[in-house]
Design a protein around this motif. Sequence first.
Motif, PDB file in Angstrom:
ATOM      1  N   SER A  63      37.493  45.636  28.528  1.00  0.00           N
ATOM      2  CA  SER A  63      37.280  46.994  29.046  1.00  0.00           C
ATOM      3  C   SER A  63      37.774  47.073  30.485  1.00  0.00           C
ATOM      4  O   SER A  63      38.055  46.051  31.116  1.00  0.00           O
ATOM      5  N   LYS A  64      37.820  48.298  31.007  1.00  0.00           N
ATOM      6  CA  LYS A  64      38.291  48.509  32.381  1.00  0.00           C
ATOM      7  C   LYS A  64      37.419  47.741  33.370  1.00  0.00           C
ATOM      8  O   LYS A  64      37.939  47.061  34.271  1.00  0.00           O
ATOM      9  N   VAL A  65      36.102  47.807  33.201  1.00  0.00           N
ATOM     10  CA  VAL A  65      35.187  47.116  34.126  1.00  0.00           C
ATOM     11  C   VAL A  65      35.403  45.612  34.039  1.00  0.00           C
ATOM     12  O   VAL A  65      35.474  44.923  35.061  1.00  0.00           O
ATOM     13  N   GLN A  66      35.537  45.086  32.825  1.00  0.00           N
ATOM     14  CA  GLN A  66      35.760  43.648  32.654  1.00  0.00           C
ATOM     15  C   GLN A  66      37.081  43.229  33.288  1.00  0.00           C
ATOM     16  O   GLN A  66      37.162  42.179  33.931  1.00  0.00           O
ATOM     17  N   ILE A  67      38.111  44.064  33.102  1.00  0.00           N
ATOM     18  CA  ILE A  67      39.422  43.742  33.688  1.00  0.00           C
ATOM     19  C   ILE A  67      39.320  43.711  35.203  1.00  0.00           C
ATOM     20  O   ILE A  67      39.846  42.800  35.847  1.00  0.00           O
ATOM     21  N   MET A  68      38.607  44.676  35.768  1.00  0.00           N
ATOM     22  CA  MET A  68      38.462  44.696  37.235  1.00  0.00           C
ATOM     23  C   MET A  68      37.735  43.433  37.715  1.00  0.00           C
ATOM     24  O   MET A  68      38.114  42.830  38.714  1.00  0.00           O
ATOM     25  N   GLU A  69      36.695  43.035  36.977  1.00  0.00           N
ATOM     26  CA  GLU A  69      35.967  41.825  37.350  1.00  0.00           C
ATOM     27  C   GLU A  69      36.879  40.593  37.262  1.00  0.00           C
ATOM     28  O   GLU A  69      36.884  39.741  38.150  1.00  0.00           O
ATOM     29  N   LEU A  70      37.641  40.510  36.168  1.00  0.00           N
ATOM     30  CA  LEU A  70      38.520  39.360  35.975  1.00  0.00           C
ATOM     31  C   LEU A  70      39.648  39.319  37.009  1.00  0.00           C
ATOM     32  O   LEU A  70      40.034  38.244  37.471  1.00  0.00           O
ATOM     33  N   LEU A  71      40.167  40.493  37.373  1.00  0.00           N
ATOM     34  CA  LEU A  71      41.203  40.529  38.411  1.00  0.00           C
ATOM     35  C   LEU A  71      40.648  39.996  39.728  1.00  0.00           C
ATOM     36  O   LEU A  71      41.306  39.230  40.432  1.00  0.00           O
ATOM     37  N   GLY A  75      41.441  36.204  41.875  1.00  0.00           N
ATOM     38  CA  GLY A  75      41.879  36.144  43.266  1.00  0.00           C
ATOM     39  C   GLY A  75      42.890  37.193  43.679  1.00  0.00           C
ATOM     40  O   GLY A  75      43.501  37.084  44.736  1.00  0.00           O
ATOM     41  N   PHE A  76      43.082  38.216  42.838  1.00  0.00           N
ATOM     42  CA  PHE A  76      43.980  39.287  43.265  1.00  0.00           C
ATOM     43  C   PHE A  76      43.303  40.037  44.404  1.00  0.00           C
ATOM     44  O   PHE A  76      42.158  40.479  44.269  1.00  0.00           O
ATOM     45  N   PRO A  77      43.979  40.184  45.540  1.00  0.00           N
ATOM     46  CA  PRO A  77      43.341  40.840  46.684  1.00  0.00           C
ATOM     47  C   PRO A  77      43.092  42.319  46.430  1.00  0.00           C
ATOM     48  O   PRO A  77      43.888  43.000  45.796  1.00  0.00           O
ATOM     49  N   VAL A  78      41.953  42.766  46.918  1.00  0.00           N
ATOM     50  CA  VAL A  78      41.600  44.177  46.809  1.00  0.00           C
ATOM     51  C   VAL A  78      42.057  44.858  48.087  1.00  0.00           C
ATOM     52  O   VAL A  78      41.796  44.385  49.188  1.00  0.00           O
ATOM     53  N   THR A  79      42.759  45.981  47.939  1.00  0.00           N
ATOM     54  CA  THR A  79      43.167  46.726  49.129  1.00  0.00           C
ATOM     55  C   THR A  79      41.960  47.529  49.587  1.00  0.00           C
ATOM     56  O   THR A  79      41.484  48.421  48.888  1.00  0.00           O
TER      57      THR A  79
END
Length: 195
Positions: A63-71, A75-79
């Motif tokens: 899901s979108k929430v899971q993808i955001m957590e996994l990203l 270690g993908f940086p959050v802007t």
Amino acid sequence: MDGLLRKKDLVESVGVAKSTIADWVTEYHVFIPSLKHGAVTYYKPEALDVLNAIRELREQNYSKVQIMELLAKRGFPVTVEEAVEDVERVLSGADSRDTLLTVMQTMGQAVVEIGKQTERQNRIETRIEEHSERMDGQDGRIAETADQVAILRHVVEEMQQQLIAAQVEVAAAKQEAAEAKEQASKRRGLFGWFR
């Protein structure tokens, strides 16, 4: 703009539909590094890594929430600027409660990531200091070696001068021996007539 990508470049590189890229760029924009130049949005090359990860996770039915957590976990940086805009949008009532939870989770993950990055930065700074100390030690050893090389050069030069002097003496001794031999030969010749 050199090195930057447009949306069509993202579509070609990631291999999904233009509408899908448009959706992902909107939904996951806090993870996708971009620059705005006038009305045109450009994407940094790192955006391809994020989009490929999203494609992979979508194919695994996250899901979108899971993808955001996994990203965030990958270690993908959050802007931060984008995340702040999301919070402001939610607080102004433009988004639903689910979006607020997603944004708050993303912000929490961003804070955790910033903490990890600070720890990594501290470790790197410690390593740099250690390397600097080693370099200083090596500089000292190099200076000592250079001094020893200078001393050895001086010794070699003195030995070369002694060798040249010895060669001159040997040449002079050979000359004297040749002259003495010649005189002895002449004397024998003279005494041979008198017998």
